[in-house]
Design a protein around this motif. Sequence first.
Motif, PDB file in Angstrom:
ATOM      1  N   UNK A   1      46.931  53.056  41.238  1.00  0.00           N
ATOM      2  CA  UNK A   1      46.263  51.928  40.591  1.00  0.00           C
ATOM      3  C   UNK A   1      47.236  51.218  39.656  1.00  0.00           C
ATOM      4  N   UNK A   2      48.027  51.995  38.920  1.00  0.00           N
ATOM      5  CA  UNK A   2      49.026  51.407  38.024  1.00  0.00           C
ATOM      6  C   UNK A   2      50.029  50.557  38.789  1.00  0.00           C
ATOM      7  N   UNK A   3      50.464  51.032  39.951  1.00  0.00           N
ATOM      8  CA  UNK A   3      51.432  50.276  40.759  1.00  0.00           C
ATOM      9  C   UNK A   3      50.853  48.934  41.199  1.00  0.00           C
ATOM     10  N   UNK A   4      49.599  48.934  41.600  1.00  0.00           N
ATOM     11  CA  UNK A   4      48.960  47.685  42.040  1.00  0.00           C
ATOM     12  C   UNK A   4      48.813  46.706  40.875  1.00  0.00           C
ATOM     13  N   UNK A   5      48.400  47.196  39.726  1.00  0.00           N
ATOM     14  CA  UNK A   5      48.212  46.319  38.568  1.00  0.00           C
ATOM     15  C   UNK A   5      49.551  45.798  38.056  1.00  0.00           C
TER      16      UNK A   5
ATOM     17  N   UNK B   1      41.072  49.186  47.148  1.00  0.00           N
ATOM     18  CA  UNK B   1      39.740  49.386  47.715  1.00  0.00           C
ATOM     19  C   UNK B   1      38.744  49.493  46.562  1.00  0.00           C
ATOM     20  N   UNK B   2      37.467  49.223  46.829  1.00  0.00           N
ATOM     21  CA  UNK B   2      36.469  49.216  45.756  1.00  0.00           C
ATOM     22  C   UNK B   2      36.415  50.508  44.929  1.00  0.00           C
ATOM     23  N   UNK B   3      36.627  51.654  45.551  1.00  0.00           N
ATOM     24  CA  UNK B   3      36.553  52.911  44.808  1.00  0.00           C
ATOM     25  C   UNK B   3      37.760  53.153  43.903  1.00  0.00           C
ATOM     26  N   UNK B   4      38.797  52.317  44.010  1.00  0.00           N
ATOM     27  CA  UNK B   4      39.996  52.486  43.189  1.00  0.00           C
ATOM     28  C   UNK B   4      40.150  51.400  42.127  1.00  0.00           C
ATOM     29  N   UNK B   5      39.241  50.458  42.086  1.00  0.00           N
ATOM     30  CA  UNK B   5      39.335  49.366  41.109  1.00  0.00           C
ATOM     31  C   UNK B   5      38.844  49.803  39.740  1.00  0.00           C
TER      32      UNK B   5
END
Length: 104
Positions: A13-17, A64-68
């Motif tokens: 999640x940190x990588x995506x943000x 994906x929705x469960x990782x937001x």
Amino acid sequence: IIRGGVNVHPSEVEAAISEHPGVAEVAVIGFATRREEEEIAAIVVPSGSLTAAALVAHCRARLSPDKRPRRFLFVSELPRNANGKISRPALREQLETAVEDEKV
């Protein structure tokens, strides 16, 4: 972080943000809800002007929705321990304080 029975790795999640140009630094933690479930929070150090709505849209396109994350907290710097690593217990305290402040 276990959210809805799914293991979510904070680093993913940190990588995506971090891909967002308005993010200088980010840390992701889990927090307990009233229903004794775990949700995802992102603590963000912005570089320039950044809104939670912009991050929600960014995450919607990449995760994906469960990782937001369900909550975003903007801070001027991330707390670190003596070794220079991000202090996740201190992040949880900051998040709890912010939630309590919202209830007032």
